[in-house]
Design a protein around this motif. Sequence first.
Motif, PDB file in Angstrom:
ATOM      1  N   TYR A   2      17.029  53.706-106.208  1.00  0.00           N
ATOM      2  CA  TYR A   2      18.398  53.846-106.687  1.00  0.00           C
ATOM      3  C   TYR A   2      18.840  55.298-106.548  1.00  0.00           C
ATOM      4  O   TYR A   2      18.023  56.217-106.630  1.00  0.00           O
ATOM      5  N   LYS A   3      20.148  55.481-106.392  1.00  0.00           N
ATOM      6  CA  LYS A   3      20.765  56.802-106.383  1.00  0.00           C
ATOM      7  C   LYS A   3      21.630  56.902-107.631  1.00  0.00           C
ATOM      8  O   LYS A   3      22.461  56.016-107.891  1.00  0.00           O
ATOM      9  N   LEU A  24      19.892  51.142-103.583  1.00  0.00           N
ATOM     10  CA  LEU A  24      19.721  51.553-102.193  1.00  0.00           C
ATOM     11  C   LEU A  24      18.870  50.546-101.423  1.00  0.00           C
ATOM     12  O   LEU A  24      19.319  49.981-100.426  1.00  0.00           O
ATOM     13  N   LEU A  55      19.682  56.820 -94.352  1.00  0.00           N
ATOM     14  CA  LEU A  55      18.597  56.616 -95.307  1.00  0.00           C
ATOM     15  C   LEU A  55      17.628  55.559 -94.796  1.00  0.00           C
ATOM     16  O   LEU A  55      18.037  54.571 -94.189  1.00  0.00           O
ATOM     17  N   ASP A  83      25.075  63.607-100.681  1.00  0.00           N
ATOM     18  CA  ASP A  83      23.751  63.048-100.994  1.00  0.00           C
ATOM     19  C   ASP A  83      23.179  63.663-102.261  1.00  0.00           C
ATOM     20  O   ASP A  83      22.140  63.211-102.755  1.00  0.00           O
ATOM     21  N   SER A 103      19.434  52.179 -93.824  1.00  0.00           N
ATOM     22  CA  SER A 103      20.858  52.059 -94.102  1.00  0.00           C
ATOM     23  C   SER A 103      21.489  53.388 -93.750  1.00  0.00           C
ATOM     24  O   SER A 103      21.395  54.357 -94.511  1.00  0.00           O
ATOM     25  N   TYR A 113      17.446  60.641-107.353  1.00  0.00           N
ATOM     26  CA  TYR A 113      16.949  59.445-106.690  1.00  0.00           C
ATOM     27  C   TYR A 113      15.803  58.881-107.524  1.00  0.00           C
ATOM     28  O   TYR A 113      14.817  59.569-107.793  1.00  0.00           O
TER      29      TYR A 113
END
Lengths: 114, 111
Positions: free
Chosen positions: B36-37, B46, B61, B83, B58, B87
């Motif tokens: 996850y972000k 993510l 990433l 970004d 993706s 994370y």
Amino acid sequence: DAGVTQSPTHLIKTRGQHVTLRCSPISGHKSVSWYQQVLGQGPQFIFQYYEKEERGRGNFPDRFSARQFPNYSSELNVNALLLGDSALYLCASSLGGQGNQPQHFGDGTRLSIL
Amino acid sequence: EDKVVQSPLSLVVHEGDTVTLNCSYEVTNFRSLLWYKQEKKAPTFLFMLTSSGIEKKSGRLSSILDKKELFSILNITATQTGDSAVYLCAPAYSGTYKYIFGTGTRLKVLA
């Protein structure tokens, strides 16, 4: 489509009080989980509900309780609030209850205890 | 005891750099690992990894899981200021939605 919605966004309480946090999952999602996130840490699992039944519980005292309603929305209740309960409370929803689809999180409720 | 360790704890890079974030775990009844972000509020999904050696991508990433060595990496190429975030990796138990989150890696990308 609306994402996971939580209310309220912010809340200030004093020690000893009680609080109720609310969560509406993404439409069609039947599982709701609750997490507590304190500053600088990752979210800590509190509860998972699926089809109105509790399916998992983390290491939190009995002051924490939750329930899920027929429309799959959920409430998290915390009694006898302590200063250490100050945190961001996150709700996450997913389609099923077996952990084979990702959870999607709401923006959380920021709870401050004075 | 189940645990998740992410490294580094924080990272500062310049735009265009490539970064690799690490996640090692010890979880009984492991089913999957998620990344996850998290910027300000909600963690954003993510990747979900269930099989070893299969890279998920993706855009810039990508992520891969090693179930034998119990770790996962998240790569971000050509980093951008957008970004910048924390994370989080989260192994999940089989049969439930109980995730064990790490403390996260705080990434800051400078223009």
